[in-house]
Design a protein around this motif. Sequence first.
Motif, PDB file in Angstrom:
ATOM      1  N   SER A   1       0.899  -1.139   0.130  1.00 55.25           N
ATOM      2  CA  SER A   1      -0.008   0.106  -0.067  1.00 55.25           C
ATOM      3  C   SER A   1       0.911   1.336   0.027  1.00 55.25           C
ATOM      4  O   SER A   1       1.774   1.366   0.689  1.00 55.25           O
TER       5      SER A   1
ATOM      6  N   ARG B   1      -2.024   2.801  14.650  1.00 52.82           N
ATOM      7  CA  ARG B   1      -2.827   4.096  14.511  1.00 52.82           C
ATOM      8  C   ARG B   1      -3.889   3.801  13.397  1.00 52.82           C
ATOM      9  O   ARG B   1      -5.030   4.262  13.508  1.00 52.82           O
ATOM     10  N   VAL B   2      -3.317   3.208  11.891  1.00 56.77           N
ATOM     11  CA  VAL B   2      -4.162   3.265  11.041  1.00 56.77           C
ATOM     12  C   VAL B   2      -5.381   2.403  11.259  1.00 56.77           C
ATOM     13  O   VAL B   2      -6.387   2.706  10.972  1.00 56.77           O
TER      14      VAL B   2
ATOM     15  N   LEU C   1      -3.697   1.197   2.995  1.00 50.99           N
ATOM     16  CA  LEU C   1      -3.362   0.467   4.205  1.00 50.99           C
ATOM     17  C   LEU C   1      -4.515  -0.160   4.702  1.00 50.99           C
ATOM     18  O   LEU C   1      -4.793  -1.343   4.769  1.00 50.99           O
ATOM     19  N   HIS C   2      -5.566   0.542   5.134  1.00 49.14           N
ATOM     20  CA  HIS C   2      -6.673   0.351   5.972  1.00 49.14           C
ATOM     21  C   HIS C   2      -7.583  -0.662   4.814  1.00 49.14           C
ATOM     22  O   HIS C   2      -8.099  -1.519   5.380  1.00 49.14           O
TER      23      HIS C   2
ATOM     24  N   GLU D   1       6.575   0.470  12.793  1.00 41.97           N
ATOM     25  CA  GLU D   1       5.622   0.097  11.971  1.00 41.97           C
ATOM     26  C   GLU D   1       4.547  -0.423  12.387  1.00 41.97           C
ATOM     27  O   GLU D   1       3.393  -0.210  12.205  1.00 41.97           O
TER      28      GLU D   1
ATOM     29  N   ARG E   1       2.562   2.465  13.588  1.00 47.17           N
ATOM     30  CA  ARG E   1       1.720   2.959  12.529  1.00 47.17           C
ATOM     31  C   ARG E   1       0.623   2.308  12.064  1.00 47.17           C
ATOM     32  O   ARG E   1      -0.506   2.701  11.967  1.00 47.17           O
ATOM     33  N   TYR E   2       0.786   0.967  12.085  1.00 44.68           N
ATOM     34  CA  TYR E   2      -0.304   0.176  11.658  1.00 44.68           C
ATOM     35  C   TYR E   2      -1.408   0.084  12.951  1.00 44.68           C
ATOM     36  O   TYR E   2      -2.680   0.096  12.417  1.00 44.68           O
TER      37      TYR E   2
ATOM     38  N   SER F   1      -0.501   4.576   0.929  1.00 43.87           N
ATOM     39  CA  SER F   1      -1.134   5.380   1.770  1.00 43.87           C
ATOM     40  C   SER F   1      -1.762   4.860   2.928  1.00 43.87           C
ATOM     41  O   SER F   1      -2.168   3.485   2.842  1.00 43.87           O
ATOM     42  N   ASP F   2      -1.904   5.533   4.088  1.00 42.49           N
ATOM     43  CA  ASP F   2      -2.752   4.919   5.083  1.00 42.49           C
ATOM     44  C   ASP F   2      -4.060   4.604   4.628  1.00 42.49           C
ATOM     45  O   ASP F   2      -4.592   3.376   5.097  1.00 42.49           O
ATOM     46  N   LYS F   3      -4.660   5.345   3.704  1.00 45.41           N
ATOM     47  CA  LYS F   3      -6.089   4.791   3.280  1.00 45.41           C
ATOM     48  C   LYS F   3      -6.016   3.470   2.525  1.00 45.41           C
ATOM     49  O   LYS F   3      -6.896   2.581   2.672  1.00 45.41           O
TER      50      LYS F   3
END
Length: 434
Positions: free
Chosen positions: A252, A420-421, A258-259, A414, A417-418, A254-256
Amino acid sequence: MNVNLAERAHNHNWNLDPIVRSLLDTDFYKLLMLQFIWKNFPRVHVTSETTNRTVSVRLADHVPLSALREQMEYVRRLRFRKSELIWLAGNTFYGTRTIFEPAFLDWLEHDFRLSDYELTEQDGQIVLRFSGVWTEVTMWEIYGLALLSEMKTRAALSQLSELELDVLYARAKTRLWDKIEKLRQVPQVRISEFGTRRRHSFLWQEYVVTAMRAGIGESLSGTSNTYLAYKHDLEAMGTNAHELPMVMAALSNSDKELHQSQYQVLELWQKSYGGELLILLPDTFGTTQFLQGAPDWVADWTGQRCDSKDPFVAGDEYIAWLMSRGRDARRKRFIASDGLDVDEILSLQSYFEGRIRFSAGWGTLLTNDFRGCHPRGEHDLEPISLVCKIVAVEGRPAVKLSDNAHKATGPADEIARYRRVFQSVAVEGAAVVV
C-alpha cells in the motif's frame, strides 16, 4: 499403519527417512495461496524468516547447521511427481474438481522452483531467511518449519536407547488414545489435523492421522497435510493465511490504501475460489476493527477462522456480527486453530453447538504432544513455538498485529503506525506455547 517407530528412530537413515519427502508434504493452503500468488502477484519480491518464540530452547545447540543444510538442499532438488499433479488436477477439493487451473499445474511441473536461502546462527538460535520472487519463497514456510522441528526431535531421540524409545512411543500412543477416547464420546465434533509445521516427525504425524481416522471416523474431517491426504485418500483441508494480507498491506502507498488492503485481498481471493474456501482470517490487523469496517458482502463468506483470540470470545463476536448484518450464524462455519488440545475442543463444541457450525484445526498438541513422555523425565522432546513470517515486501517492512500482542511481528515503529491506521489496540493475550 504398522511402523516400528522406536526401531525407525533408532536406525535413522536419511535416504529412507528424509524429513520432507515430497513437495506435497505441506499444508494444503500453501498450494491454494501459491496459485493465488502466481495469478495475481507473479513478480513481487518478498523476504521471509523463521523465528523460535521459545527462546529458552537454543536450537543451534542441538541441530548441526551442516545437517540442516543437507536437508534443505534435498528439498530444493524435489519436483512435483506426475502422479501428484494428476491427483491435484483430478481430485475433488471442497466439492470442486477444477480448483487448480491447468496452466498453474503446468507451471508447477516445469517452472516451479524454491528460492535460495540464508542459514545463520544468532544468539543460539537457527535462523532461516528466504528472499526472492514471492512464488519461490512462499512454499519454504512449511518445509523450513518441519525441518527445524524434526531435526530438534532427531537430536533428542539420538540420546535414547532402543528400549527408552519403546517407552517414549508407548507413552505417546497412550496419550493419543486417551484423547481419541474423549472424542469418541462426542461424535458430532469435527476436527481437521493441522500439525505439519511443528510435528514431532513425519512418521509420527502419519501415525497420528491414521490412528485418528480409525479411532473417530467421520469426526476427522481431513488433514491439512496434502501429501498425507494424497497417500491415504483423505480430504485436504485449508484455505488461506496471514501472509496474504501482510503482503497486500506492505504494498500500500497510503494510510487509506493500507486500511482497505485487508478487504481488497478478499475481493481478489473470491475471484479464484468460492464455497468452503471463503473463510475469513480477520485477525492479521485485529479482528474487531476488521469486522466493524467490513463491507456488507464480507458477511456472505462461508465462515471465519480464529487464530489468536480467545475462541469463545471470537466466536461470540462473529455470531453477533453476523446477526447485525442479517445473516443466519447457524449456516456459517467457525474454525478455532490456536494451540488447541482435546478438552478445549470439546468445550468449544459444547459452547457453540446449535449456534454455528464449529470445527477445530488441531495442530501441535495433536502431532507433537510428548509432554511428560520422556523416559528420563527430560523436556527436550516437548514442542516449541516455531514460526516463519514475511518480514519484507519489495524492500518495505511487513507487519502482523494479531489479536494477541505476543504474536505481533514487524519493526516497532511500523507496528505503531499500523495500530494507528487500523485503530487496533494491543491486547496481551495468553502466553504463546505452540
